[in-house]
Enzyme design. Structure first.
Site, mmCIF file in Angstrom:
data_model
loop_
_atom_site.group_PDB
_atom_site.id
_atom_site.type_symbol
_atom_site.label_atom_id
_atom_site.label_comp_id
_atom_site.label_asym_id
_atom_site.label_seq_id
_atom_site.Cartn_x
_atom_site.Cartn_y
_atom_site.Cartn_z
ATOM 1 C CG PHE A 151 -2.233 11.224 17.533
ATOM 2 C CD1 PHE A 151 -2.472 9.897 17.179
ATOM 3 C CD2 PHE A 151 -3.221 12.162 17.240
ATOM 4 C CE1 PHE A 151 -3.657 9.526 16.557
ATOM 5 C CE2 PHE A 151 -4.403 11.803 16.622
ATOM 6 C CZ PHE A 151 -4.618 10.478 16.276
ATOM 7 C CE LYS A 175 4.262 20.296 21.056
ATOM 8 N NZ LYS A 175 3.322 19.166 21.286
ATOM 9 C CB CYS A 283 -3.066 13.328 7.038
ATOM 10 S SG CYS A 283 -1.518 12.832 6.306
ATOM 11 C CD GLU A 384 -8.727 15.180 9.720
ATOM 12 O OE1 GLU A 384 -8.527 16.135 10.499
ATOM 13 O OE2 GLU A 384 -7.828 14.646 9.053
HETATM 14 P P1 NAD Z 1 -3.353 18.426 16.678
HETATM 15 O O1 NAD Z 1 -3.554 19.585 15.782
HETATM 16 O O2 NAD Z 1 -4.279 18.261 17.825
HETATM 17 O O3 NAD Z 1 -1.875 18.456 17.317
HETATM 18 C C1 NAD Z 1 -0.736 18.625 16.513
HETATM 19 C C2 NAD Z 1 0.357 19.283 17.347
HETATM 20 O O4 NAD Z 1 -0.078 20.582 17.745
HETATM 21 C C3 NAD Z 1 0.709 18.524 18.627
HETATM 22 O O5 NAD Z 1 2.097 18.576 18.800
HETATM 23 C C4 NAD Z 1 -0.041 19.292 19.697
HETATM 24 O O6 NAD Z 1 0.611 19.237 20.943
HETATM 25 C C5 NAD Z 1 -0.050 20.708 19.168
HETATM 26 N N1 NAD Z 1 -1.255 21.461 19.549
HETATM 27 C C6 NAD Z 1 -2.509 20.971 19.750
HETATM 28 N N2 NAD Z 1 -3.349 21.963 20.063
HETATM 29 C C7 NAD Z 1 -2.645 23.110 20.057
HETATM 30 C C8 NAD Z 1 -2.967 24.486 20.289
HETATM 31 N N3 NAD Z 1 -4.197 24.864 20.591
HETATM 32 N N4 NAD Z 1 -1.982 25.393 20.204
HETATM 33 C C9 NAD Z 1 -0.719 25.034 19.900
HETATM 34 N N5 NAD Z 1 -0.356 23.745 19.665
HETATM 35 C C10 NAD Z 1 -1.305 22.794 19.737
HETATM 36 O O7 NAD Z 1 -3.353 17.125 15.743
HETATM 37 P P2 NAD Z 1 -3.327 15.603 16.203
HETATM 38 O O8 NAD Z 1 -4.650 15.244 16.773
HETATM 39 O O9 NAD Z 1 -2.110 15.293 16.965
HETATM 40 O O10 NAD Z 1 -3.142 14.890 14.767
HETATM 41 C C11 NAD Z 1 -4.199 14.602 13.906
HETATM 42 C C12 NAD Z 1 -4.382 15.671 12.851
HETATM 43 O O11 NAD Z 1 -3.187 15.843 12.110
HETATM 44 C C13 NAD Z 1 -5.447 15.324 11.834
HETATM 45 O O12 NAD Z 1 -6.196 16.485 11.569
HETATM 46 C C14 NAD Z 1 -4.649 14.915 10.613
HETATM 47 O O13 NAD Z 1 -5.311 15.065 9.366
HETATM 48 C C15 NAD Z 1 -3.494 15.822 10.717
HETATM 49 N N6 NAD Z 1 -2.357 15.343 9.954
HETATM 50 C C16 NAD Z 1 -2.075 15.958 8.774
HETATM 51 C C17 NAD Z 1 -1.034 15.509 8.009
HETATM 52 C C18 NAD Z 1 -0.707 16.168 6.700
HETATM 53 O O14 NAD Z 1 0.323 15.851 6.150
HETATM 54 N N7 NAD Z 1 -1.520 17.062 6.194
HETATM 55 C C19 NAD Z 1 -0.253 14.423 8.444
HETATM 56 C C20 NAD Z 1 -0.553 13.825 9.662
HETATM 57 C C21 NAD Z 1 -1.614 14.298 10.414
#
Ligand code: NAD
Length: 499
Positions: A151, A175, A283, A384
């Site tokens: 997000f 997605k 991140c 985090e």
């Molecule tokens: P999230 O892991 O909850 O969701 C990411 C994606 O995965 C979304 O599209 C979501 O719909 C999907 N998803 C969520 N739960 C799932 C499951 N159980 N099974 C399959 N798909 C699932 O992450 P978020 O809250 O949207 O974003 C924040 C996180 O992203 C933080 O941990 C942040 O550090 C990380 N992030 C990392 C980077 C990087 O480059 N390393 C960049 C941006 C964000």
């Protein structure tokens, strides 16, 4: 209650399904529900995969120069719609408008990189690897690729992926996060306007069912994921078990080491922006300041305190010049508040407690929190938080500071603030982190380099965009060719070597 419905973008058009399950989308600055997003099931997701699969042969055959020209038009369209996209980011994510513009600019830079498709896809050629024998390596497309994104950067993170995947001759199913789905849909519409044929770039909204469909479908050849570490690990292991190529970027806990000889004004300015910008939902946010020596720590904490208390917080669409917006959802707000409470109960010193800041309205706002005397044994240090919470850890010397960074589970980004070149050089050599800043708090590599962390911040060997992006989205094929005269040299039963 709103009746705005957000669907998908499949085969060059918007698609909705009145029977689909939906989830609410809110404006985090007002708390109001602005739309309901459809959550695709297996069949809905398969529609997008089928569209990408059908478009693949034609797009693979399209010359790289023609694919690049689509990107040139796409760049112009993004620039034309720049303010609309930035406003939409702010409306669904909550980050302030200036920050939304910054995000979009960083995404646009990947499009600019992708405009170099013919140069990027030239491959390698060595004439005369043996007498009368030439060797060359071609870069060919992988097939249908999927991107699953978080997000916190609804424009930039998808743009890390699809421009590079497309110019390499792949088709794409994105997605995005169900929390802020409108920007990715607009990005897909603009790709059609730029001239990408139907089915080349598709967006399917959804959650776990949709992701699991992408992971298991044999037509999907490569998956790029960015999100939290537990989901990244799940995507990586499941995708690999299905024989899919996977790169999965996870969470972070980025440390900034402040040496006693650092320019303290610069360090404080940098900590404010890197700790509280985008409400800490980056991140590459700095969430831990490691102060070397008590004097350094005292100076930092006393300089940060008034500035954290005075953070300009508000609705990024209603006001200009703000420093921080709300958190993305009410659930996330409660989670971050819970961490502040936890920090207090763990014995950290809450120099500024963001829960005490009163902010008007129903938005998901939380003031900035500054903790001092945080210990590595505390959960607020280990986990985090992804909110406007900065932890100060006191280290007696450089070696202890370095060990803290290196022993942490995550290894996404880090920074050192010092005036000493020798210390900075040693740090860049020894630190076990993927992206390192020297007097630069958020060292996000430019589009023509690649982005990725170490340790549990990434699963898979290749980073995103830049040269690694091209490697991830292409298969190498090495050809060894001879055009012999009609006289046969006879059979060879030994391992061929250069003659
Ligand atoms: P999230 O892991 O909850 O969701 C990411 C994606 O995965 C979304 O599209 C979501 O719909 C999907 N998803 C969520 N739960 C799932 C499951 N159980 N099974 C399959 N798909 C699932 O992450 P978020 O809250 O949207 O974003 C924040 C996180 O992203 C933080 O941990 C942040 O550090 C990380 N992030 C990392 C980077 C990087 O480059 N390393 C960049 C941006 C964000």
């Amino acid at each position: 209650m709103t009746n705005v419905r957000i669907g998908h973008y499949i085969n060059g058009r918007s698609v909705t399904d009145s029977t689909a399950q939906t989830q609410t989308v809110t404006n985090p600055a007002t708390g109001q529900i602005t739309a309901r997003v459809e959550m695709a099931d297996k069949a809905g997701t398969e529609q997008a995969i089928a569209a990408a699969d059908a478009a693949l042969p034609g797009w693979q055959d399209t010359p790289p120069l023609a694919r690049a020209r689509v990107m040139f038009r796409y760049k112009a369209l993004i620039e034309e719609h720049f303010e609309d996209i930035a406003s939409l980011i702010t409306r669904e994510h909550g980050k302030v408008i200036e920050d939304a513009r910054g995000e979009l600019t960083r995404g646009l830079e990947v499009v600019e990189f992708a405009c170099g498709a013919p140069q990027l896809l030239k491959g390698e050629h060595t004439p005369q690897v043996g007498r009368g024998v030439d060797g060359y390596t071609m870069l060919q497309s992988v097939g249908v690729c999927a991107g699953i994104t978080p997000f916190n950067f609804p424009a930039m993170v998808p743009m890390w992926m699809f421009p590079v995947a497309l110019i390499c001759g792949n088709t794409f199913v994105l997605k995005p996060s169900e929390k802020d789905p409108s920007v990715p849909l607009l990005l897909a519409e603009l790709m059609s306007q730029a001239g990408a044929p139907e089915g080349v770039f598709n967006v399917v909204n959804g959650g776990k069912e949709s992701v699991d469909t992408l992971l298991a479908d044999p037509r999907v050849e490569a998956i790029s994921f960015v999100g939290s570490t537990p989901v990244a690990e799940y995507i990586y292991s499941t995708g690999c078990a299905h024989g899919t190529r996977v790169q999965a970027l996870g969470g972070a806990k980025n440390h900034m080491v402040v040496m006693p000889d650092a320019d303290m004004n610069q360090a404080v300015d940098s900590l404010m922006g890197a700790g509280y910008g985008s409400a800490g939902e980056r991140c590459m946010a700095i969430s831990v300041a490691v102060a070397v020596g008590d004097e350094t720590a005292d100076t930092l904490v006393e300089s940060l305190r008034p500035r954290v208390e005075a953070l300009r917080i508000g609705d990024g669409l209603a006001e200009q010049g703000l420093e921080m917006g709300p958190l993305v959802t009410r659930e996330h707000l409660e989670k971050v508040r819970g961490y502040v409470e936890l920090g207090v109960s763990e014995g950290a010193v809450a120099v500024v407690d963001g829960r005490q800041r009163s902010l008007d309205g129903d938005g998901f706002f939380l003031g900035g929190t500054l903790f001092d005397r945080v210990e590595p044994s505390m959960r607020i240090y280990q986990e985090e938080i992804f909110g406007p919470v900065l932890c100060v850890v006191r280290a007696p010397d450089y070696e202890t500071a370095l060990a803290l960074v290196n022993q942490h589970e995550f290894g996404n980004g880090t920074a050192i603030f010092t005036r000493d070149g020798d210390t900075a050089r040693q740090f860049t050599q020894d630190v076990r982190v993927g992206m390192v800043g020297v007097n630069v708090p958020i060292p996000v590599p430019m589009a023509f380099h690649s982005f990725g962390g170490w340790k549990r911040s990434i699963f898979g060997p290749l980073n995103v965009h830049g040269p690694d992006g091209v490697r991830f989205y292409t298969r190498k094929k090495a050809v060894t060719a001879r055009w012999p005269k009609s006289v046969s040299a006879g059979s060879e039963f030994t391992m061929p070597t250069m003659k």
